[in-house]
Enzyme design. Structure first.
Site, PDB file in Angstrom:
ATOM      1  CG  PHE A 188     -12.583   0.840   1.858  1.00 49.49           C
ATOM      2  CD1 PHE A 188     -12.056  -0.430   3.447  1.00 49.49           C
ATOM      3  CD2 PHE A 188     -12.392   0.314   0.391  1.00 49.49           C
ATOM      4  CE1 PHE A 188     -10.466  -1.290   3.053  1.00 49.49           C
ATOM      5  CE2 PHE A 188     -11.199  -0.307   0.421  1.00 49.49           C
ATOM      6  CZ  PHE A 188     -10.224  -1.256   0.985  1.00 49.49           C
ATOM      7  CG  ASP A 200      -5.493  -3.133  -2.357  1.00 50.04           C
ATOM      8  OD1 ASP A 200      -5.422  -3.148  -1.188  1.00 50.04           O
ATOM      9  OD2 ASP A 200      -5.793  -4.603  -2.602  1.00 50.04           O
ATOM     10  N   GLY A 225       1.001  -1.242  -0.114  1.00 53.99           N
ATOM     11  CA  GLY A 225      -0.340   0.051   0.060  1.00 53.99           C
ATOM     12  C   GLY A 225       0.686   1.226  -0.382  1.00 53.99           C
ATOM     13  CG  ASP A 243      -9.129   0.741   9.313  1.00 51.70           C
ATOM     14  OD1 ASP A 243      -9.675   1.588  10.237  1.00 51.70           O
ATOM     15  OD2 ASP A 243      -9.628  -0.498   9.005  1.00 51.70           O
ATOM     16  CB  THR A 244      -7.543  -2.367  13.238  1.00 52.47           C
ATOM     17  OG1 THR A 244      -6.692  -2.474  12.800  1.00 52.47           O
ATOM     18  CG2 THR A 244      -9.141  -2.228  12.808  1.00 52.47           C
ATOM     19  N   GLY A 245      -5.186  -0.064  13.943  1.00 50.84           N
ATOM     20  CA  GLY A 245      -4.229  -0.282  14.149  1.00 50.84           C
ATOM     21  C   GLY A 245      -2.432  -1.600  14.378  1.00 50.84           C
ATOM     22  CE  LYS A 253      -9.889   3.467   7.074  1.00 57.97           C
ATOM     23  NZ  LYS A 253     -10.941   2.274   6.061  1.00 57.97           N
ATOM     24  CD  GLU A 275       0.959   0.606   7.691  1.00 62.88           C
ATOM     25  OE1 GLU A 275       0.486   0.333   6.408  1.00 62.88           O
ATOM     26  OE2 GLU A 275       1.735  -0.306   8.874  1.00 62.88           O
ATOM     27  CG  ASP A 276      -1.282   1.724   2.955  1.00 65.52           C
ATOM     28  OD1 ASP A 276      -1.620   1.417   4.374  1.00 65.52           O
ATOM     29  OD2 ASP A 276      -1.918   0.714   2.122  1.00 65.52           O
ATOM     30  NE  ARG A 308      -2.602  -3.500  -4.467  1.00 70.60           N
ATOM     31  CZ  ARG A 308      -2.148  -2.842  -3.260  1.00 70.60           C
ATOM     32  NH1 ARG A 308      -2.206  -2.251  -2.474  1.00 70.60           N
ATOM     33  NH2 ARG A 308      -2.303  -4.331  -3.000  1.00 70.60           N
TER      34      ARG A 308
HETATM   35  P1  IMP Z   1      -4.670  -1.661  10.414  1.00 75.21           P
HETATM   36  O1  IMP Z   1      -3.949  -2.980  10.723  1.00 75.21           O
HETATM   37  O2  IMP Z   1      -6.121  -2.725  10.815  1.00 75.21           O
HETATM   38  O3  IMP Z   1      -4.260  -0.453  10.621  1.00 75.21           O
HETATM   39  O4  IMP Z   1      -4.738  -1.438   8.781  1.00 75.21           O
HETATM   40  C1  IMP Z   1      -3.747  -1.937   7.918  1.00 75.21           C
HETATM   41  C2  IMP Z   1      -3.390  -2.481   6.929  1.00 75.21           C
HETATM   42  O5  IMP Z   1      -4.784  -2.277   6.189  1.00 75.21           O
HETATM   43  C3  IMP Z   1      -2.888  -1.290   5.869  1.00 75.21           C
HETATM   44  O6  IMP Z   1      -1.315  -1.053   5.106  1.00 75.21           O
HETATM   45  C4  IMP Z   1      -4.103  -1.232   4.559  1.00 75.21           C
HETATM   46  O7  IMP Z   1      -3.290  -1.639   3.624  1.00 75.21           O
HETATM   47  C5  IMP Z   1      -5.237  -1.729   4.954  1.00 75.21           C
HETATM   48  N1  IMP Z   1      -6.211  -0.505   5.488  1.00 75.21           N
HETATM   49  C6  IMP Z   1      -6.669  -0.181   6.037  1.00 75.21           C
HETATM   50  N2  IMP Z   1      -7.887   0.342   5.708  1.00 75.21           N
HETATM   51  C7  IMP Z   1      -8.254   0.432   4.222  1.00 75.21           C
HETATM   52  C8  IMP Z   1      -8.578   1.332   3.814  1.00 75.21           C
HETATM   53  O8  IMP Z   1      -9.769   2.281   3.457  1.00 75.21           O
HETATM   54  N3  IMP Z   1      -8.548   0.928   1.790  1.00 75.21           N
HETATM   55  C9  IMP Z   1      -6.887   0.412   1.732  1.00 75.21           C
HETATM   56  N4  IMP Z   1      -6.820  -0.625   2.644  1.00 75.21           N
HETATM   57  C10 IMP Z   1      -6.885  -0.265   4.413  1.00 75.21           C
END
Ligand code: IMP
Length: 172
Positions: free
Chosen positions: A149, A156, A41, A100-102, A128, A96-97, A162
């Site tokens: 999202f 992606d 990402g 989200d949840t962390g 987010k 990081e791109d 992408r």
């Molecule tokens: P996390 O572990 O939930 O923080 O998410 C990390 C990864 O989930 C990111 O590096 C993205 O690749 C993917 N991700 C989370 N939210 C999105 C979104 O809104 N669009 C696309 N990819 C996402």
């Protein structure tokens, strides 16, 4: 594209990234920085970011897979490609791109912290915070966005979108 709506256009992205690059360089002074791009990402963001940081920058990649299709996080983080070089004694910046949840960022911090970096910080193009499941310090943030999202500029949905030059909200 029918299912997408532009949230952050190209101009806004480039403007913010230029500022972010200056913020990062001023934080580290003249020290070399090892930027660790989290694949896939971050690949476009990383390419733009390293060109505006200036000074001595190393580039490494970490392959991570945290989504296995769809728009919801599974919480399962899988390393698909490790770093090519040791990072002990180096200022490391995880790029990081999106956080989200962390869960991914938290996992990567713990994975890399034990390798003896001089410092370890996180830079994410998007944050987010509304969907956070675990507290994680995001030291440099491009844009804070609502819990929707998003795709484009490296992000992606099932490997598509992408290549969009902007960040768009995806609505199924
Ligand atoms: P996390 O572990 O939930 O923080 O998410 C990390 C990864 O989930 C990111 O590096 C993205 O690749 C993917 N991700 C989370 N939210 C999105 C979104 O809104 N669009 C696309 N990819 C996402």
């Amino acid at each position: 594209m029918s299912n997408t709506r532009v949230l952050i256009n190209e101009e806004a992205l480039q403007e913010r990234i230029a500022t972010l690059g200056r913020e990062i360089r001023s934080h580290y002074g003249d020290e070399p920085i090892t930027c660790i791009g989290v694949l896939k990402g971050s690949f476009i963001f990383l390419a733009d970011l390293v060109r505006v940081i200036g000074g001595d920058v190393r580039v490494e990649f970490l392959g991570v897979s945290s989504y296995h299709g769809g728009t919801r996080s599974t919480g399962v983080v899988r390393i698909t490609q490790d770093l090519k070089h040791p990072i002990d004694g180096q200022h490391c910046l995880i790029v990081e791109d999106i956080v989200d949840t962390g869960l991914t960022a938290d996992y990567l911090m713990r994975l890399l912290a034990v390798r003896g970096p001089r410092s370890l910080k996180i830079c994410s193009l998007l944050d987010k915070p509304g969907n956070r499941e675990i507290e994680v310090p995001v030291d440099f943030v491009g844009f804070t966005i609502p819990d929707e999202f998003v795709v484009g500029y490296g992000l992606d949905l099932n490997e598509l979108y992408r290549n969009l030059p902007h960040i768009s909200v995806y609505t199924p």
